[in-house]
Write an enzyme that holds these catalytic residues in place. Structure first.
Site, mmCIF file in Angstrom:
data_model
loop_
_atom_site.group_PDB
_atom_site.id
_atom_site.type_symbol
_atom_site.label_atom_id
_atom_site.label_comp_id
_atom_site.label_asym_id
_atom_site.label_seq_id
_atom_site.Cartn_x
_atom_site.Cartn_y
_atom_site.Cartn_z
ATOM 1 N N CYS A 101 0.842 -1.206 0.000
ATOM 2 C CA CYS A 101 0.000 0.000 0.000
ATOM 3 C C CYS A 101 0.872 1.248 0.000
ATOM 4 C CB CYS A 101 -0.931 -0.012 1.204
ATOM 5 S SG CYS A 101 -2.028 1.420 1.301
ATOM 6 N N CYS A 194 -6.349 -4.193 7.037
ATOM 7 C CA CYS A 194 -7.516 -3.305 6.999
ATOM 8 C C CYS A 194 -8.639 -3.866 6.147
ATOM 9 C CB CYS A 194 -7.115 -1.907 6.543
ATOM 10 S SG CYS A 194 -6.716 -1.771 4.788
#
Lengths: 363, 400
Positions: A101, A194
């Site tokens: 990410c 997440c």
């Protein structure tokens, strides 16, 4: 400077943004919406971009008096992080999605967009230090240090990054949030991946990859000990959940030693067979100039722990790392991050993605 | 600051503020029988009469609500339940694909929870529903249609629908038509009786009145089941203590807006046409979405006079919005959801605009406080803003 503060809705990024404002920068807050499954944004999903998290980020921006927007990066995130995560497991590797990410979203798609829109830097709540010397160092708070997941960033990316909370322990950040009147001061830390709010990674992968059964094989004898539902359920160094119905002959626990995705074979064995003395990485990235010869350093092979003194050198496109003391649980797909020990905070030299672990070094 | 988001909300007019302020300090529940109650009731009824007179309705057809969303929900669900109760075969709802979410989601809810079948009425490239589209949808089986809902004017692209014609088609089969006229009242000639609609939604804060105050005009003979049960204050169709100050403020705003509608429409049209002409000169590949606004529908303009909605190729709406915001220009990307993420507009997609282009859209909506200086401010900023947004590209999208 014009600074784009990425605000997750958590306490760290809120204080990071607050510190950027306090430093006199012109700050705009942005919350990244990373999940766009139909319905979840309206009804509220749990995880990376709940309506609640966006709300918390917005309220922090209100307190700081900065403009705030929600930007949709769901497609890029799905492609660059979630799809990659699933594909890596399917290939028998163990990915680190936070690192991907940072590499592909926060300090690539987001930073590129920010620079194009006239910003000078992107600010995040990562625990790492980035001083005027341009060197990326471990955070003051060793337990919270996130330099490992930032080690994929090259010098030109780091030149546009701000990590304002790395010089303070977590407790200090919470206290500061409280002082600044930020409602997220006592918001619990996020621990899970997440996009897997349930925390059940195996179920998440099974739902996407289905059952791809294969044999569990004793690494020493070659004996088939049992079968499994798919290589994506395993990580090198894993002890629990092997699904073996009988103990080993020697009565000692067995660990995953290797994964062969093509045949679907998972090799297991005793703990001492986990120890590796060297490894090879691909796509090396350097925070400064690439080294011209062997580098004495400390290698770290997973996000928490897994450190050993090492010598690293380039062999063509590959990074070859010789470990001075053996390490366990070296999983292909994870990053090897090279640090130079420094009293002012260990300095990140570079990183690579582990492709192979060597159990006996042969130069 | 240049405020060009009047379709989201527009400043209250002085008449409304004054009337409402006075009412805020006056005691009285309009349902009470004593003097204070009677005084409050009188003010409510005068407001009702004023609104009815302004919009070609009877006072008894004015049902006070909390705004557009409640009025839309009441009309769609209430009329569906009443029509189905009278004949269980009536389970089909006909609604345009470009409705506001207050209608869209109410219809969808009926489909998911109340056994409704939905026929989404297709729109043309301007976002307009044609009478023959409605006629064909009804013709599939006129006996199973519960109601039709088609907005008067679209809140995103401003295209005006031929409501009179559509209501006529529905009336031929005895089917009631609801129209969401939230954007229309105040700039377009809205006459409830002449339109032939069974129900019409309007709200205060889009026309210079207060938030939280709206009306459902509901034909005297139109059965509608209530959503809110209680004291039955409004024809037993809607319960709840009447919000006297809000109602007074709403009536003052409606009276003002309707009285000045022709002049305001002319002024806004001139400003809007100037904005469109000059903006497309500065950004030649900008695409104006919706009806060009140079013809008439039901004796009014074919596009909302204050609406200018553009798509900017290779830009993301949120980049454009942020850059304009930083230049002191406030507008909208169209439709926002609860998390504040700009999703590609269902209106543009229904009109056949591709998803990529739809994401790079901005709505400028002018209103009663807009001036030529506002248009000049947009023109001064838009060129560099689009160039910069274009260089930022569609960073959130897949690269492939």
């Amino acid at each position: 400077m014009r600074v784009l503060a990425a605000m997750s809705g958590g306490v760290d990024s809120a204080v990071a943004a607050a510190r950027a404002v306090a430093a006199g920068h012109d700050v705009v807050g942005v919350h990244l919406a990373l999940s766009a499954r139909p319905g979840t944004l309206r009804t509220g999903s749990r995880g990376c971009c709940t309506v609640e998290d966006a709300h918390d980020a917005r309220r922090a921006a209100d307190v700081l008096g900065i403009p705030f927007y929600v930007w949709d990066f769901a497609e890029r995130f799905a492609e660059g992080v979630v799809d990659d995560f699933v594909a890596e497991y399917a290939a028998g590797r163990t990915p680190n999605p936070c690192l991907r990410c940072n590499e592909r979203i926060k300090f690539s798609a987001l930073l590129d967009k920010a620079l194009a829109l006239g910003f000078d830097a992107v600010c995040t709540g990562h625990y790492a230090r980035l001083g005027p010397d341009g060197l990326l160092r471990r955070a003051v708070d060793a337990d919270k240090d996130q330099s490992y997941v930032l080690a994929v960033l090259t010098a030109d990316r780091l030149a546009h990054a701000l990590f304002p909370v790395g010089d303070t322990p977590k407790a200090g950040i919470r206290a500061e949030a409280e002082e600044r009147g930020l409602a997220v001061a006592h918001k619990p830390d996020s621990h899970d991946i997440c996009f897997i709010p349930s925390g059940d990674t195996r179920a998440f992968l099974a739902a996407r990859l289905g059952a791809t059964p294969g044999p569990l094989v004793d690494d020493e004898s070659g004996e088939v000990l049992g079968s499994h539902a798919g290589v994506h359920g395993f990580t090198v160094g894993q002890r629990h959940g092997l699904g073996l119905d009988r103990p080993a002959a020697d009565g000692r626990p067995r660990y995953v030693l290797g994964i062969e995705p093509v045949s679907g074979t998972v090799r297991v064995g005793a703990r001492e067979r986990l120890a590796v003395t060297g490894l090879v990485g691909e796509r090396p990235v350097w925070t400064g100039a690439a080294p011209t010869g062997p580098v004495e350093c400390v290698a770290q092979v997973r996000a928490h722990g897994g450190l050993a003194p090492a010598v690293a050198s380039l062999d063509g496109d590959a990074l070859v790392v010789e470990l001075r003391t053996p390490l366990e649980g070296v999983a292909p797909g994870q990053a090897v991050v090279l640090y130079r020990p420094d009293p002012a905070g260990d300095v990140v030299l570079g990183s690579a993605t582990i492709t192979r672990a060597c159990r006996s070094w042969d130069p | 600051m240049t405020y060009l988001d009047h379709a989201a909300t527009t400043p209250m007019v002085a008449e409304s503020v004054a009337a409402m302020s006075e009412a805020l300090t006056t005691l009285g529940n309009a349902s009470s029988l004593h003097s204070s109650g009677r005084r409050a009731r009188r003010v409510v009824e005068e407001s009702r009469e004023a609104i009815a007179a302004a919009l070609g309705a009877r006072p008894s057809e004015v049902v006070f609500t909390t705004g557009g969303t409640e009025s839309d929900n009441l009309a769609v669900k209430g009329m569906y339940w009443a029509r189905r109760a009278a004949d269980p075969a009536r389970r089909r709802v006909l609604a345009s694909a470009v409705e506001h979410h207050a209608v869209l989601d109410a219809v969808q809810w009926l489909a998911e929870h109340e056994g409704a079948e939905v026929t989404w009425l297709e729109v043309d490239g301007f976002g307009r529903v044609h009478a023959d589209t409605l006629a064909a949808a009804i013709a599939e089986n006129p006996d199973d249609v519960a109601l039709v809902s088609v907005m008067w004017a679209n809140n995103e692209v401003g295209t005006v629908n031929p409501v009179r014609e559509l209501a006529e088609v529905a009336a031929r089969h005895g089917i009631p038509l609801h129209t969401d006229a939230v954007q229309a009242v105040g700039t377009l000639p809205v006459d409830f009786r002449a339109a032939g609609a069974a129900a019409l939604t309007l709200t205060g804060h889009k026309l210079g009145g207060p938030y939280g105050a709206g009306v459902l005009l509901l034909g005297r003979d139109v059965p509608c089941a209530p959503i809110l049960h209680g004291g039955g204050q409004e024809r037993d169709v809607r319960s709840g203590t009447l919000d006297v100050p809000a109602i007074v403020g709403l009536a003052a705003a409606v009276t003002e807006a309707v009285a000045h509608a022709p002049r305001r429409a002319a002024e806004l049209t001139a400003l809007r046409d100037d904005l469109v002409r000059r903006l497309t000169a500065v950004v030649p590949d900008a695409v104006l979405n919706g009806d060009p606004g140079q013809s008439t529908v039901d004796d009014g303009p074919s596009r909302l006079p204050g609406n200018a909605h553009f798509s900017f190729p290779d830009c993301e709406g949120d980049s454009l919005l942020m850059l304009l915001d930083a230049n002191g220009i406030e507008c909208s990307t169209g439709s926002a959801c609860t998390a504040g993420v700009a999703q590609p507009s269902h209106v543009l997609l229904a009109m056949g605009v591709n998803q990529r282009l739809a994401r790079g859209s901005l709505r400028f909506s002018l209103g009663h406080t807009s001036t030529a200086a506002d248009v000049d401010a947009v023109l001064a900023a838009i060129g560099p803003v689009v160039a910069r947004a274009r260089s930022a590209g569609l960073a959130g999208l897949r690269r492939g």
